[in-house]
Design a protein around this motif. Structure first.
Motif, PDB file in Angstrom:
ATOM      1  N   TYR A  84       0.886  -1.169   0.008  1.00 53.89           N
ATOM      2  CA  TYR A  84       0.091   0.076  -0.131  1.00 53.89           C
ATOM      3  C   TYR A  84       0.830   1.160   0.142  1.00 53.89           C
ATOM      4  O   TYR A  84       2.145   1.245   0.509  1.00 53.89           O
ATOM      5  CB  TYR A  84      -0.889   0.130   1.246  1.00 53.89           C
ATOM      6  CG  TYR A  84      -1.864  -1.099   1.121  1.00 53.89           C
ATOM      7  CD1 TYR A  84      -3.205  -0.942   0.764  1.00 53.89           C
ATOM      8  CD2 TYR A  84      -1.655  -2.133   1.738  1.00 53.89           C
ATOM      9  CE1 TYR A  84      -4.134  -1.861   0.766  1.00 53.89           C
ATOM     10  CE2 TYR A  84      -2.495  -3.251   2.080  1.00 53.89           C
ATOM     11  CZ  TYR A  84      -3.917  -2.974   1.351  1.00 53.89           C
ATOM     12  OH  TYR A  84      -4.889  -4.089   1.205  1.00 53.89           O
ATOM     13  N   SER A 111     -10.206  -3.531   0.946  1.00 57.38           N
ATOM     14  CA  SER A 111     -10.230  -2.434   0.129  1.00 57.38           C
ATOM     15  C   SER A 111      -9.091  -1.920  -0.448  1.00 57.38           C
ATOM     16  O   SER A 111      -7.964  -2.190  -0.034  1.00 57.38           O
ATOM     17  CB  SER A 111     -10.716  -1.396   1.208  1.00 57.38           C
ATOM     18  OG  SER A 111     -12.012  -1.568   1.905  1.00 57.38           O
ATOM     19  N   ASP A 112      -9.147  -1.201  -1.454  1.00 53.16           N
ATOM     20  CA  ASP A 112      -8.148  -0.776  -2.083  1.00 53.16           C
ATOM     21  C   ASP A 112      -7.687   0.677  -2.204  1.00 53.16           C
ATOM     22  O   ASP A 112      -6.725   1.363  -2.568  1.00 53.16           O
ATOM     23  CB  ASP A 112      -8.010  -1.281  -3.923  1.00 53.16           C
ATOM     24  CG  ASP A 112      -9.306  -1.003  -4.438  1.00 53.16           C
ATOM     25  OD1 ASP A 112     -10.260  -0.472  -3.665  1.00 53.16           O
ATOM     26  OD2 ASP A 112      -9.441  -1.266  -5.711  1.00 53.16           O
ATOM     27  N   LEU A 113      -8.752   1.513  -1.454  1.00 49.24           N
ATOM     28  CA  LEU A 113      -8.674   2.632  -1.021  1.00 49.24           C
ATOM     29  C   LEU A 113      -9.221   3.037   0.167  1.00 49.24           C
ATOM     30  O   LEU A 113     -10.543   2.692   0.278  1.00 49.24           O
ATOM     31  CB  LEU A 113      -9.324   3.794  -2.105  1.00 49.24           C
ATOM     32  CG  LEU A 113      -8.827   5.198  -2.388  1.00 49.24           C
ATOM     33  CD1 LEU A 113      -8.907   6.008  -3.408  1.00 49.24           C
ATOM     34  CD2 LEU A 113      -9.306   5.996  -1.142  1.00 49.24           C
ATOM     35  N   ASN A 144     -18.619   4.368  -2.855  1.00 49.72           N
ATOM     36  CA  ASN A 144     -18.200   4.692  -4.026  1.00 49.72           C
ATOM     37  C   ASN A 144     -18.127   5.969  -4.895  1.00 49.72           C
ATOM     38  O   ASN A 144     -19.072   6.581  -4.326  1.00 49.72           O
ATOM     39  CB  ASN A 144     -18.346   3.429  -5.158  1.00 49.72           C
ATOM     40  CG  ASN A 144     -20.144   3.514  -5.544  1.00 49.72           C
ATOM     41  OD1 ASN A 144     -20.515   4.467  -6.013  1.00 49.72           O
ATOM     42  ND2 ASN A 144     -20.980   2.652  -4.887  1.00 49.72           N
ATOM     43  N   TYR A 162      -3.659   3.922  -0.535  1.00 54.06           N
ATOM     44  CA  TYR A 162      -3.880   3.326  -1.690  1.00 54.06           C
ATOM     45  C   TYR A 162      -3.110   2.013  -2.126  1.00 54.06           C
ATOM     46  O   TYR A 162      -1.974   1.721  -1.551  1.00 54.06           O
ATOM     47  CB  TYR A 162      -3.598   4.040  -3.109  1.00 54.06           C
ATOM     48  CG  TYR A 162      -3.910   5.868  -2.841  1.00 54.06           C
ATOM     49  CD1 TYR A 162      -4.956   6.225  -3.473  1.00 54.06           C
ATOM     50  CD2 TYR A 162      -3.329   6.471  -2.210  1.00 54.06           C
ATOM     51  CE1 TYR A 162      -5.402   7.322  -3.306  1.00 54.06           C
ATOM     52  CE2 TYR A 162      -3.316   7.932  -1.881  1.00 54.06           C
ATOM     53  CZ  TYR A 162      -4.486   8.330  -2.825  1.00 54.06           C
ATOM     54  OH  TYR A 162      -4.865   9.605  -2.670  1.00 54.06           O
ATOM     55  N   SER A 163      -3.983   0.807  -2.789  1.00 54.47           N
ATOM     56  CA  SER A 163      -3.426  -0.239  -3.098  1.00 54.47           C
ATOM     57  C   SER A 163      -2.298   0.102  -4.166  1.00 54.47           C
ATOM     58  O   SER A 163      -2.354   1.105  -4.931  1.00 54.47           O
ATOM     59  CB  SER A 163      -4.015  -1.420  -3.664  1.00 54.47           C
ATOM     60  OG  SER A 163      -4.823  -0.968  -4.840  1.00 54.47           O
ATOM     61  N   LEU A 166      -3.636   0.269  -7.828  1.00 47.27           N
ATOM     62  CA  LEU A 166      -4.585   1.633  -7.847  1.00 47.27           C
ATOM     63  C   LEU A 166      -3.736   2.924  -8.399  1.00 47.27           C
ATOM     64  O   LEU A 166      -3.960   3.364  -9.213  1.00 47.27           O
ATOM     65  CB  LEU A 166      -4.994   1.920  -6.767  1.00 47.27           C
ATOM     66  CG  LEU A 166      -6.786   2.690  -6.772  1.00 47.27           C
ATOM     67  CD1 LEU A 166      -7.426   1.799  -7.748  1.00 47.27           C
ATOM     68  CD2 LEU A 166      -7.254   2.865  -5.842  1.00 47.27           C
ATOM     69  N   ALA A 188      -7.813   6.952  -9.213  1.00 42.60           N
ATOM     70  CA  ALA A 188      -8.265   6.252  -8.056  1.00 42.60           C
ATOM     71  C   ALA A 188      -9.514   6.096  -7.519  1.00 42.60           C
ATOM     72  O   ALA A 188      -9.775   4.787  -7.292  1.00 42.60           O
ATOM     73  CB  ALA A 188      -7.331   6.644  -7.031  1.00 42.60           C
ATOM     74  N   TYR A 189     -10.164   6.943  -7.529  1.00 40.81           N
ATOM     75  CA  TYR A 189     -11.671   6.878  -7.122  1.00 40.81           C
ATOM     76  C   TYR A 189     -12.394   6.155  -8.305  1.00 40.81           C
ATOM     77  O   TYR A 189     -13.319   5.334  -7.783  1.00 40.81           O
ATOM     78  CB  TYR A 189     -12.212   8.430  -7.140  1.00 40.81           C
ATOM     79  CG  TYR A 189     -11.894   9.022  -5.898  1.00 40.81           C
ATOM     80  CD1 TYR A 189     -11.908   8.427  -4.538  1.00 40.81           C
ATOM     81  CD2 TYR A 189     -11.994  10.493  -5.599  1.00 40.81           C
ATOM     82  CE1 TYR A 189     -11.544   9.079  -3.632  1.00 40.81           C
ATOM     83  CE2 TYR A 189     -11.507  10.927  -4.620  1.00 40.81           C
ATOM     84  CZ  TYR A 189     -11.432  10.493  -3.437  1.00 40.81           C
ATOM     85  OH  TYR A 189     -11.033  11.161  -2.367  1.00 40.81           O
ATOM     86  N   ALA A 192     -11.197   2.231  -8.093  1.00 42.82           N
ATOM     87  CA  ALA A 192     -11.326   1.646  -6.887  1.00 42.82           C
ATOM     88  C   ALA A 192     -12.454   0.608  -6.828  1.00 42.82           C
ATOM     89  O   ALA A 192     -13.420   0.915  -7.061  1.00 42.82           O
ATOM     90  CB  ALA A 192     -11.163   2.404  -5.660  1.00 42.82           C
ATOM     91  N   ILE A 195     -14.030   1.438  -1.443  1.00 41.68           N
ATOM     92  CA  ILE A 195     -13.431   2.533  -0.873  1.00 41.68           C
ATOM     93  C   ILE A 195     -14.068   2.587   0.534  1.00 41.68           C
ATOM     94  O   ILE A 195     -15.352   2.315   0.642  1.00 41.68           O
ATOM     95  CB  ILE A 195     -13.695   3.750  -1.528  1.00 41.68           C
ATOM     96  CG1 ILE A 195     -13.113   3.935  -2.941  1.00 41.68           C
ATOM     97  CG2 ILE A 195     -13.261   5.068  -0.710  1.00 41.68           C
ATOM     98  CD1 ILE A 195     -13.705   5.176  -3.897  1.00 41.68           C
TER      99      ILE A 195
END
Length: 742
Positions: A84, A111-113, A144, A162-163, A166, A188-189, A192, A195
């Motif tokens: 991350y 989660s990735d964010l 999201n 963040y991952s 991403l 990223a948004y 993702a 979130i």
């Protein structure tokens, strides 16, 4: 391989970087690396860094030539190994457990964010950005970008984790020097998969300089900034339109929300600051932005209408006459992109702006333009003119028998009984009512005169005409407040809550009170805290409007009035549903029911009467149940008299209703969310005297029973909150006012 990589781009921050490094060293999470990228600093930043991180293997120092913050961040990403990634600016700080909380949230929820709260700091002061509170950015849980456009209120890379996958999708663009981080965060948004927002502090953003210095910066480099923002807008449009995850309509929604934010907080403020010296280029860049935005989307972006068809007219006078043709072209083009319905609603809301635009668009004469600009200048400076008039009128003698009631709306209800009692107790008293703003200058100036020469000013809510002026020595300002008791926090008490106003606003609003009135001895400290005033100046005399609840005659008359206006209610059990609003000043206009009235089982002999809060303008999910009606043309007090039972959530109406000694159902389905948004003065579930319901089914079950008042709990409640209300409050408050006059 570390679990988390923290990337810190550094350029000439020798005064602050040590604080940043200290905050990184104090992290409770240990499986991390800190990559410090010195972007060719010309001060002692590099030396400070090297001395601070020696013998700490978690820190990696990379020294490069100056290529800008985007290049520095990209270098950090390239050299990082974490699963991350976080970004921290070199003058900001992380909370001690920031990385641990973010990492655990990311892992536990897959989660990735993930993100948490960001606070701004300046010396000893810290606060949450108003826009973040207003849009409920920090409401916890899964989000999201389509369903939660408030995410765009945090479009910078900080306070997030963040991952790696991403972040590696989109690098920071080196060719953009203003707003460049929006490209990465937008990507990223959009990309993702999940979130999450956590309920914890993450980031302290250091505020350097002042708002004035920022304004000067946008004036000096404004055209460069606008050019950069155009490139950002292009890239983000390309990003979302090429994304296969979202449907076309979802893409339109996401993009319109993003552009609304971009125009509101960055693009238009720069245009506005540069209308005088760079009006032609500012309008050219605006036209370029409107070409980037899909044509059918322009009418769906409220910021375009508000700022370019209304707000800009207040700065109309600074535009050089030579560029008026460009201004006309821009207005025509924006109007042509609006739907008939949107313009009809907009023009009804801002009729003066509609007339002004029409005059601008048809005008061809330079002399007429000059006269219009003079008029606009006067309107734009009206606040300063009023303040000047106030200070001039203060030089006149105080009219010692003048009592002025002030309110920002047209309602006088809270003052009527007090007015009647004052006239009964004194023949000399002169009473003036100053309500909502008038369009006629003469009337507004007259208001200013009355305020400046009054002996007593009485308010029952916020009143903004007195925020920026100092009352005349000897003038007394009394706050009688519109709500009984003390349930949800307000004023200074709510400063840390999501629905709060800035501290400077609250200081201006309440700083001049001579006396405040509350409904019981127990609530004195709550009101003293809310108004930031001495407890000795808060008097537990009850509320003038509460006197009517002690009149059996008023009870029968008001009930008969309601039944005559609404015959459908005759021979029915009347249940009054009076919910409070939700959210900040803009959100509370739109009400969304927390009870699904179409699912609630309502007995045949019962009718639900809904009375919305006065600030509600639109109902999102209006009920279709035939046993549910809305009444908005009758005062809440009259409906309380007519009803047999009250259902409410967190409205102060429970205190008024308690005086009628009738049963209440407290609907508490979103109590935790509301507590986070607004906060309570006491444990609501402990003190309320009515029946508790958390679901639609529980509402149905309670409606099916003949509910009675719990006398014991009602007495405990009344003894705590209503001891000052005894039917003589108007008389008691009147005596306070007359003693001040004498």
């Amino acid at each position: 391989m570390s679990s988390v990589s923290v990337i810190v781009p550094i350029y000439n921050t020798e005064k602050y970087i040590l604080d940043t490094i200290k905050s990184l060293k104090k992290q409770t999470f240990k499986d991390c690396e800190f990559i410090l990228v010195n972007d060719g600093s010309t001060d002692n930043s590099l030396k400070v860094i090297e001395n601070a991180v020696q013998n700490d293997s978690r820190f990696i120092v990379i020294n490069t030539k100056n290529h800008g913050v985007s290049s520095a961040r990209n270098t950090g990403v390239k050299n990082s190994k974490g699963e991350y990634i976080c970004f921290v600016d070199s003058d900001d700080m992380l909370s001690d457990s920031a990385l641990e909380n973010l990492f655990n949230l990311a892992k536990n929820t897959s989660s990735d964010l993930v993100y948490g709260r960001m606070k701004r700091v300046n010396g000893e002061l810290e606060w949450i950005v108003d826009a973040h509170k207003k849009h409920n950015l920090y409401t916890t849980g899964e989000k999201n970008i389509h369903s939660n456009p408030e995410l765009f209120m945090s479009i910078g890379p900080a306070a997030k984790m963040y991952s790696r996958e991403l972040i590696e999708k989109t690098l920071f663009p080196k060719e953009i020097t203003f707003g460049e981080d929006q490209v990465v965060v937008f990507s990223a948004y959009v990309n993702a998969k999940k979130i999450m927002c956590g309920d914890f502090d993450v980031y302290s953003y250091r505020v350097r300089g002042t708002g004035d210095s920022l304004t000067q910066s946008t004036k000096k480099r404004g055209m460069l900034f606008l050019a950069n923002l155009l490139e950002v807008a292009k890239k983000n449009r390309e990003e979302i339109m090429s994304n296969k995850r979202w449907s076309y309509s979802e893409k339109q929604s996401i993009l319109s929300n993003y552009y609304n934010r971009l125009i509101t907080y960055e693009f238009y403020p720069i245009v506005k600051n540069n209308l005088k010296n760079h009006s032609k280029k500012s309008m050219m860049y605006t036209n370029d932005l409107l070409k980037i935005i899909p044509s059918d989307m322009i009418s769906k972006i409220p910021a375009i209408r508000y700022f370019y068809l209304y707000d800009i007219l207040n700065k109309f006078f600074v535009i050089p006459t030579i560029h008026m043709n460009k201004f006309q072209e821009m207005l025509k083009m924006i109007e042509s992109k609006q739907t008939k319905k949107s313009m009809l609603i907009f023009n009804r809301k801002y009729p003066r702006a509609s007339d002004q635009r029409e005059q601008i668009l048809i005008n061809k004469s330079k002399n007429k333009f000059f006269l219009m600009k003079v008029k606009t200048l006067m309107i734009s400076q009206k606040k300063k003119i009023y303040d000047l008039c106030f200070n001039l009128f203060k030089l006149l003698p105080t009219q010692k028998n003048k009592v002025v009631f002030v309110k920002s709306s047209n309602s006088k209800n809270n003052f009527l009984l007090l007015e009647k009692k004052l006239k009964e107790n004194s023949e000399k008293v002169v009473i003036k009512f100053l309500t909502s703003p008038q369009l006629i200058w003469r009337n507004e100036i007259k208001k200013t005169y009355d305020l400046a020469t009054a002996k007593i000013i009485v308010a029952d809510d916020y009143y903004n005409k007195l925020y920026n002026v100092n009352l005349k020595r000897g003038t007394k300002y009394i706050q009688i407040w519109h709500g009984l008791g003390a349930l949800k926090k307000f004023g200074h008490s709510a400063l840390e809550k999501g629905d709060s106003m800035p501290i400077e606003f609250e200081k201006k609003a309440h700083r001049q009170y001579s006396t405040a009135i509350c409904s019981s001895i127990e609530t004195v400290p709550y009101f003293a805290e809310a108004f930031n005033m001495d407890k000795n100046k808060v008097l537990p005399l009850g509320s003038s409007k509460s006197d009517i609840f002690f009149s059996p005659f008023a009870h029968s008359v008001e009930k008969e009035k309601v039944l005559n206006l609404y015959p459908i209610l005759k021979n029915k059990k009347i249940v009054l549903y009076a919910p409070t609003y939700r959210g900040g000043p803009n959100e509370r206009k739109n009400f969304k029911h927390t009870i699904d009235w179409d699912r609630v089982i309502i007995p045949k002999d019962t009718i639900i009467v809904i009375k919305y809060h006065g600030c509600v303008e639109k109902v999102i999910n209006r009920p279709n149940n035939k046993s549910v009606i809305e009444i908005n043309n009758i005062d809440i007090e009259s409906l309380m008299f007519a009803s047999d039972l009250l259902i409410t959530d967190f409205s102060s109406v429970i205190f008024d209703y308690a005086l009628l000694k009738k049963p209440v159902i407290h609907h508490l389905s979103d109590i935790e969310e509301y507590d986070s948004e607004r906060g309570f003065y006491f444990e609501i579930e402990e003190y309320i005297f009515g029946y508790k319901a958390y679901t639609d089914m529980e509402i149905s079950e309670l409606l099916d029973h003949n509910l009675e008042l719990d006398s014991k709990r009602h007495k405990i409640f009344s003894d705590k909150f209503l001891t000052g209300c005894d039917g003589t409050s108007s008389d008691k408050i009147s005596n306070v006012i007359l003693n001040m006059i004498n």
